[in-house]
Motif scaffolding. Structure first.
Motif, PDB file in Angstrom:
ATOM      1  N   ARG A  28      36.445  -2.740  38.767  1.00 30.87           N
ATOM      2  CA  ARG A  28      35.462  -1.699  38.402  1.00 30.87           C
ATOM      3  C   ARG A  28      35.019  -1.861  36.950  1.00 30.87           C
ATOM      4  NH1 ARG A  28      38.809   1.388  41.805  1.00 30.87           N
ATOM      5  NH2 ARG A  28      40.084   2.135  40.078  1.00 30.87           N
ATOM      6  N   PHE A  31      32.625  -4.769  36.655  1.00 26.34           N
ATOM      7  CA  PHE A  31      31.291  -4.396  37.125  1.00 26.34           C
ATOM      8  C   PHE A  31      30.551  -3.663  36.014  1.00 26.34           C
ATOM      9  CE2 PHE A  31      32.415  -5.035  41.689  1.00 26.34           C
ATOM     10  CZ  PHE A  31      31.266  -5.686  42.086  1.00 26.34           C
ATOM     11  N   GLU A  35      27.087  -4.934  34.221  1.00 23.96           N
ATOM     12  CA  GLU A  35      25.895  -4.084  34.252  1.00 23.96           C
ATOM     13  C   GLU A  35      25.363  -3.798  32.849  1.00 23.96           C
ATOM     14  OE1 GLU A  35      27.189  -0.651  36.453  1.00 23.96           O
ATOM     15  OE2 GLU A  35      26.858  -1.632  38.388  1.00 23.96           O
ATOM     16  N   LEU A  49      33.743 -11.556  36.475  1.00 27.37           N
ATOM     17  CA  LEU A  49      33.861 -10.703  37.658  1.00 27.37           C
ATOM     18  C   LEU A  49      34.068 -11.561  38.903  1.00 27.37           C
ATOM     19  CD1 LEU A  49      33.630  -8.007  39.225  1.00 27.37           C
ATOM     20  CD2 LEU A  49      31.136  -8.355  39.196  1.00 27.37           C
ATOM     21  N   LEU A 110      23.583  -6.580  41.972  1.00 27.01           N
ATOM     22  CA  LEU A 110      24.889  -6.241  41.424  1.00 27.01           C
ATOM     23  C   LEU A 110      25.296  -4.833  41.851  1.00 27.01           C
ATOM     24  CD1 LEU A 110      27.178  -7.309  39.575  1.00 27.01           C
ATOM     25  CD2 LEU A 110      26.028  -6.125  37.687  1.00 27.01           C
ATOM     26  N   ARG A 114      28.507  -4.022  44.014  1.00 23.07           N
ATOM     27  CA  ARG A 114      29.474  -3.024  43.547  1.00 23.07           C
ATOM     28  C   ARG A 114      29.774  -2.013  44.646  1.00 23.07           C
ATOM     29  NH1 ARG A 114      29.909  -0.544  37.855  1.00 23.07           N
ATOM     30  NH2 ARG A 114      31.528   0.984  38.191  1.00 23.07           N
TER      31      ARG A 114
END
Length: 192
Positions: A28, A31, A35, A49, A110, A114
Motif C-alpha cells: 500500500r 502504491f 502515485e 512496487l 495504477l 491498486r
C-alpha cells in the motif's frame, strides 16, 4: 522502519501471517509512493512496487497456498479464488510494464491495479490467512515465514548500500521474469 524492514535476519515477524500482512502494508505504501512520484521518478517507484509484488505473490504461490490447500476448510477453492485474483493483477502489471510509466494512462491503470491488488489482499486476509492462523501451529507458521523472508530479501523496498546492483541484476525485466527468478530462488531455498 530502517534495517529491520529490509534485512531478513532482523525482521521481527516470525509468523508468516504477520509477515505477509506487513508486506500488504508495504505494498500500500509503495502504491502511494508511485502515485505521488514526479514524472521523472515514477518509473523507479513503480519498479520497486513491481519487485515487491512479484516476490510477494511468488512466495505466496510457492509457500503459503500449497499449505493452505491442505490445512484450511475448502482449501482448494479458497486458493483457486486467490490465484484468479493474482492472475488479474499480473495481467494488469504486464500491460503497464509494456506501456511504461510515461504512458498517458499510467496513473489511471495504477489506480485500477491498486484496487485489484488491495481487494485481493483483503480477501487473502479474510479467507485464507485467518483460517491458516487457526489451523496451523506456531512452528508451521515460523517455517513458512523463513521461506517468505528469503523471498523478501530479493526485493527490499530500500536496499542496503552496495546491494542495489546485485538485486537489480536479479530482479530486472518483465514482472514475469522477476517472478520466475524469485520462484527459482524460493524453490532452491525450500528444497523443491
Amino acid at each position: 522502519m530502517g534495517d529491520r524492514q529490509t534485512v531478513p535476519e532482523l525482521m521481527g515477524d516470525n509468523d508468516v501471517i504477520d509477515l505477509l500482512m506487513r508486506q500488504h502494508a508495504m505494498i500500500r505504501d509503495l502504491f502511494d509512493e508511485a502515485e505521488r512520484a514526479s514524472a521523472g521518478d515514477r518509473s523507479e517507484a513503480f519498479q520497486r512496487l513491481v519487485r515487491l509484488l512479484a516476490v510477494h505473490e511468488t512466495a505466496e504461490e510457492e509457500i503459503v497456498h500449497p499449505y493452505a490447500r491442505h490445512k484450511i476448510n475448502d482449501g482448494d477453492a479458497v486458493v483457486e479464488d486467490r490465484l484468479a485474483e493474482e492472475n488479474e493483477a499480473k495481467q494488469l502489471l504486464l500491460q503497464m510494464d509494456k506501456a511504461g510509466a510515461e504512458d498517458p494512462q499510467f496513473l489511471t491503470n495504477l489506480a485500477m491495479l491498486r484496487a485489484v491488488v488491495l481487494a485481493h489482499a483483503r480477501s487473502e486476509e479474510r479467507y485464507e490467512f485467518a483460517q491458516l492462523r487457526a489451523q496451523t501451529s506456531k512452528a508451521e507458521r515460523r517455517a513458512m515465514a523463513a521461506g517468505v523472508k528469503v523471498a523478501e530479501a530479493l526485493a527490499p523496498t530500500h536496499p542496503h548500500p552496495g546491494m542495489e546492483s546485485a538485486i537489480k541484476n536479479l530482479l530486472v525485466g518483465t514482472p514475469v521474469a522477476m517472478m520466475d527468478r524469485a520462484r527459482d530462488v524460493i524453490r532452491q531455498t525450500i528444497g523443491r
